[in-house]
Design an enzyme around this catalytic site. Structure first.
Site, mmCIF file in Angstrom:
data_model
loop_
_atom_site.group_PDB
_atom_site.id
_atom_site.type_symbol
_atom_site.label_atom_id
_atom_site.label_comp_id
_atom_site.label_asym_id
_atom_site.label_seq_id
_atom_site.Cartn_x
_atom_site.Cartn_y
_atom_site.Cartn_z
ATOM 1 N N LYS A 279 -13.886 9.215 -3.706
ATOM 2 C CA LYS A 279 -15.121 9.567 -2.974
ATOM 3 C C LYS A 279 -15.571 10.969 -3.345
ATOM 4 C CE LYS A 279 -13.423 6.675 0.690
ATOM 5 N NZ LYS A 279 -12.446 6.641 1.785
ATOM 6 N N THR B 222 -7.906 7.331 -1.983
ATOM 7 C CA THR B 222 -9.314 6.925 -2.157
ATOM 8 C C THR B 222 -10.247 8.099 -1.899
ATOM 9 O OG1 THR B 222 -9.099 5.962 0.056
ATOM 10 C CG2 THR B 222 -9.180 4.427 -1.789
ATOM 11 N N LYS C 235 1.899 14.267 1.267
ATOM 12 C CA LYS C 235 0.555 14.620 0.785
ATOM 13 C C LYS C 235 0.426 16.132 0.571
ATOM 14 C CE LYS C 235 -1.542 10.602 3.078
ATOM 15 N NZ LYS C 235 -2.332 9.823 2.116
ATOM 16 N N HIS D 144 0.796 -1.236 0.000
ATOM 17 C CA HIS D 144 0.000 0.000 0.000
ATOM 18 C C HIS D 144 0.818 1.269 0.000
ATOM 19 C CE1 HIS D 144 -4.102 -1.578 0.636
ATOM 20 N NE2 HIS D 144 -3.452 -2.589 1.192
ATOM 21 N N LYS E 113 -7.254 13.810 4.505
ATOM 22 C CA LYS E 113 -6.387 12.632 4.443
ATOM 23 C C LYS E 113 -5.410 12.710 5.615
ATOM 24 C CE LYS E 113 -5.452 13.997 0.194
ATOM 25 N NZ LYS E 113 -5.685 12.785 -0.538
ATOM 26 N N ARG E 114 -4.701 11.622 5.872
ATOM 27 C CA ARG E 114 -3.705 11.671 6.937
ATOM 28 C C ARG E 114 -2.785 12.868 6.720
ATOM 29 N NH1 ARG E 114 -0.078 7.200 6.339
ATOM 30 N NH2 ARG E 114 -0.977 6.828 4.291
#
Ligand code: NBG
Length: 810
Positions: free
Chosen positions: A647, A643, A541, A349, A535-536
């Site tokens: 969404k 993900t 990111k 992942h 998100k985390r």
């Protein structure tokens, strides 16, 4: 009994009376919630029993999804939806004068995961049941879920999430003491010859009782219920006297106390490894026990059992199955190994090195010496088999034990028949770079399975308004088969539909605005663009890139208060790992910037910055339907898939994205005109790595805009961040900006200007939004699990898809 509103009300009142000796009017929300859950559970439990009995009757091959994280969120609404009861219950509650939403809100989020990995596991469980596959989950019943995040003076503070202690507890679980198994840890092991095999004799080992708690995973309108089995660590009855004090007992009970104990120190790491072995051993023992009850030959187990290793945490599955086949079932090594490799499969992942677990040999030996012996033997045989046949350095790089450590990803790949990445780019990177050596050895084992999301939760439940508009436009079959959403593409010119989309979005934004007001006290304008990054919190990111742009806008507006910009509300949701200092500094900086901007009268409604506390599944369900813009801005190559991108598009948000993870596939589906792509590509990032030609300090020194923006971190413009501001400033300049934030900054500004321009043309915006909704069906997890089932596990669907009206009986 046939499900009618009258029958439901009658049963509900009766059950409330039996459980609590109360009338509807006297019961609290918790009592009402518990009663409703109890009715729901009685209905699906009968079917649950049939589901697994049918597996046996048909001699079905079953798969087991091992994951250290499952993040289901709340289950009441999703069970009601999948059972076909939702509307009826809402109506019945109304007739009873009860507030359904208030009662449903009593349920605690089942937050047994950190982020994408755990939510993916939960979406898969929903899809697997809904597609009728015989696949069960296997994980840990953490007493405390992922910490509750609070902001105190802008800093993240972590509080324990005592989800099992809430009045509602976990209404869905069934404790199955009769299915408990014993897990052996620690001590020493000696092998003694007995007949023609070696028998391990354990000394001073600790025996732990693993008790399963089963949660029904209810399929959508198909009368099919799978099991999510979560293990809890307890002291075996016969060993009670060995644990006289509370401290003694805690050593055992702590194994399943918290999710991801802080592994920045040795005791945290020890506990983590214990957790991993605990749920792996409990799960595999129970699978083998079940198999043996109905089948004889363990040398055929791969025909009936598939085991999936979700990320490296359950990689010890390989060694544990070997242990049982060798030590308890006395198979030969060759036979045991052949079966193990056929049974196991593995998903990677992330390419972030920190997440590819390695364990020190002494620690592994301390937790489970027999497992270390078996891993050492696997390693030895791997090396011996390759010696002389391939380059010696490649062997060194791929072997399981090297440099004093056990490499868990190597164990998972060598011990399984399938390794997959979670988006095409990610799989390509595994093959060409991160796991290239393994790809040379076993090219046939590698495959891609792009992630997916459950449209039931992320559209039907989270966004009922949009779901209804879709029903009116293309009928209701999409609820059963997400692919039907593509029919929306025939309606791009339907301006009435586009207007309806505007209304739906506005209503969802108003709903979120209330949540924001309640949580932060800040009033936001629902007419503004709602720009969402959820998100985390992680450097790759690049929440920081977003923040720098916000600061730039703020400076522009301070300089020119009349500047005509499209008003925006920036919304963040993110938790930082408790030991991840840098991520926590970013949170502090965002919060302080938010406070500065939100309280500045000259900025008014043009800019608002909202960081919602305690991001999790339930909050995501509120934010996602209200989003206009989806921020997917990781450094190219770093986000395995993502993900939230899927969404958000499903809910009509337009994506601002780098060419990373699944963003690339989203672009392929919607077309370049319906997504905002910017920034370095993976090739360019890798080129920089190769020629070391990126010098972020030059960007600071030579680009006046970047200079001005970065200075705000250290010159007091943003108050109260003297330490954090310097830390971030230094990381972006003197420490050469690992994630190319400065390099991508201007491209990011330009693409955001395009976003503004497009938003001004509402017709065009809504058309793009519709195209995104329609194409999100390519990312339905129903489709993803079908590929896992047929291409990796070789299991077949055993339940017919029901029609939209196939519900569960009362
Ligand atoms: C995450 C990746 C995401 C991906 C999810 C699900 C971990 C370790 N990895 O990009 O960061 O979407 O897994 O595959 O949580």
């Amino acid at each position: 009994m046939e499900l009618t509103k009258t029958a439901f009300i009658e049963n509900f009142k009766k059950r409330l009376g039996q459980k609590y000796a109360l009338d509807v009017s006297d019961a609290t929300d918790s009592e009402l919630y518990d009663t409703l859950c109890s009715l729901v559970k009685s209905s699906y439990s009968a079917i649950w029993r049939h589901t697994w009995k049918d597996y046996l009757k048909e001699n079905e091959k079953q798969a087991y999804y091992f994951s250290i994280e499952f993040l289901p969120g709340k289950l009441l609404k999703s069970n009601l939806l999948n059972m076909g009861w939702y509307q009826l219950v809402v109506d019945a509650f109304q007739e009873l004068g009860l507030d359904f939403e208030k009662v449903a809100a009593v349920e605690p989020d089942m937050a047994l995961g950190n982020g994408g990995l755990g939510r993916l596991a939960a979406d898969f469980m929903d899809s697997l049941a809904s597609e009728g596959y015989p696949v069960n989950g296997n994980g840990i019943r953490y007493k405390y879920g992922l910490f509750k995040q609070r902001f105190v003076n802008g800093y993240q503070v972590e509080l324990p999430d005592e989800w099992l202690k809430t009045a509602a507890g976990n209404a869905w679980e069934i404790r199955r003491a009769s299915k408990a198994v014993t897990v052996t840890m620690g001590g020493h092991v000696n092998l003694v010859q007995e007949n023609d095999y070696l028998k391990p004799v354990y000394e001073d080992a600790t025996l732990i009782q693993a008790v399963p708690y089963d949660v029904g995973m209810v399929g959508y309108h198909n009368q099919h219920v799978n099991t999510l089995r979560l293990w809890s660590a307890e002291i075996p009855d016969e060993a009670e006297s060995q644990y006289p004090t509370i401290e003694d007992r805690r050593q055992i009970e702590d194994i399943t106390a918290v999710l991801y104990p802080d592994d920045s120190n040795e005791s945290g790491r020890r506990l983590r490894l214990k957790q991993e072995y605990f749920f792996v051993s409990a799960g595999i023992q129970s699978i083998v026990r079940h198999y043996k009850k109905y089948h004889e030959a363990l040398d055929q187990i791969s025909q009936r059992v598939a085991i999936h290793i979700n990320d490296t945490h359950p990689a010890m599955c390989v060694a544990e199955l070997m242990r049982i086949l060798l030590d308890e079932e006395h198979l030969s090594w060759e036979k045991a190994w052949e079966q193990t490799v056929k049974v196991m499969s593995y998903t990677n992942h992330t390419i972030m090195a920190e997440a590819l677990e390695t364990w020190d040999i002494p620690l592994m030996n301390e937790i489970q010496p027999r497992i270390l012996q078996i891993i050492a033997e696997i390693d030895h045989r791997f090396v011996t088999a390759l010696a002389g046949k391939t380059d010696g350095q490649l062997i060194e790089r791929t072997r399981i034990i090297s440099g004093g450590k056990v490499h868990m990803a190597h164990l998972a790949i060598i011990g399984s028949h399938s390794t997959n990445g979670v988006a095409q780019l990610h799989t390509d990177l595994l093959e060409s770079d991160v796991l290239h050596d393994f790809y040379m050895l076993y090219p046939e084992r590698f495959n891609n399975k792009t992630n997916g999301i459950a449209t039931r939760r992320w559209l039907q439940l989270a966004n009922p308004r949009l779901a209804e508009v879709i029903d009116q436009t293309i009928g209701r079959n999409w609820r059963q088969d997400a692919n039907q959403l593509q029919q929306l593409l025939d309606h791009q010119a339907d301006s009435q539909l586009l207007d309806q989309l505007v209304q739906v979005k506005l209503a969802n934004k108003q709903r979120l605005a209330k949540v924001i007001k309640q949580q932060t006290g800040v009033t936001v304008n629902p007419q503004a663009i709602f720009d969402v990054q959820i998100k985390r919190l992680h450097a790759y990111k690049r929440q920081l890139l977003n923040l720098l742009r916000i600061i730039k806008l703020y400076l522009d507006l301070k300089e020119n208060p009349d500047l005509a910009i499209v008003p925006r509300v920036f919304i963040f949701g993110a938790k930082a790992a408790p030991s991840y200092h840098y991520a926590k500094s970013i949170i502090k900086c965002i919060n302080e910037t938010a406070a500065l901007i939100n309280h500045d009268q000259t900025i008014q409604d043009k800019l608002k910055v909202i960081f919602l506390e305690n991001y999790g599944v339930s909050l995501a369900e509120q934010i996602i339907p209200a989003a206009d813009v989806s921020e997917q801005i990781s450094t190219a190559s770093k986000e395995a898939s993502g993900t939230s991108n899927m969404k958000l598009m499903l809910n009509g948000a337009l994506t601002v994205a780098t060419l990373d993870g699944a963003n690339i596939e989203i672009k392929e589906q919607v077309g370049a005109d319906n997504i905002f792509i910017f920034g370095l590509t993976k090739q360019e990032v890798y080129q920089y790595y190769q020629d070391h030609s990126y010098h972020s300090l030059d960007y600071y020194q030579q680009n006046p805009l970047i200079h001005r923006v970065l200075n705000t971190l250290v010159d007091g413009t943003i108050p109260n961040i003297s330490a954090e501001g310097h830390e971030i400033f230094d990381s972006l300049t003197y420490l050469n900006d690992d994630y190319f934030v400065l390099r991508d900054f201007e491209a990011y500004l330009r693409i955001q200007d395009q976003v503004d321009e497009t938003y001004r043309d509402q017709h065009k915006w809504q058309q793009m939004s519709l195209i995104n909704i329609a194409n999100a069906c390519h990312f339905s997890s129903d489709g993803t699990v079908k590929k896992y089932a047929s291409e990796i596990w070789n299991v077949r669907s055993v339940a017919q898809k029901g029609g939209v009206n196939v519900g569960y009986p009362l």
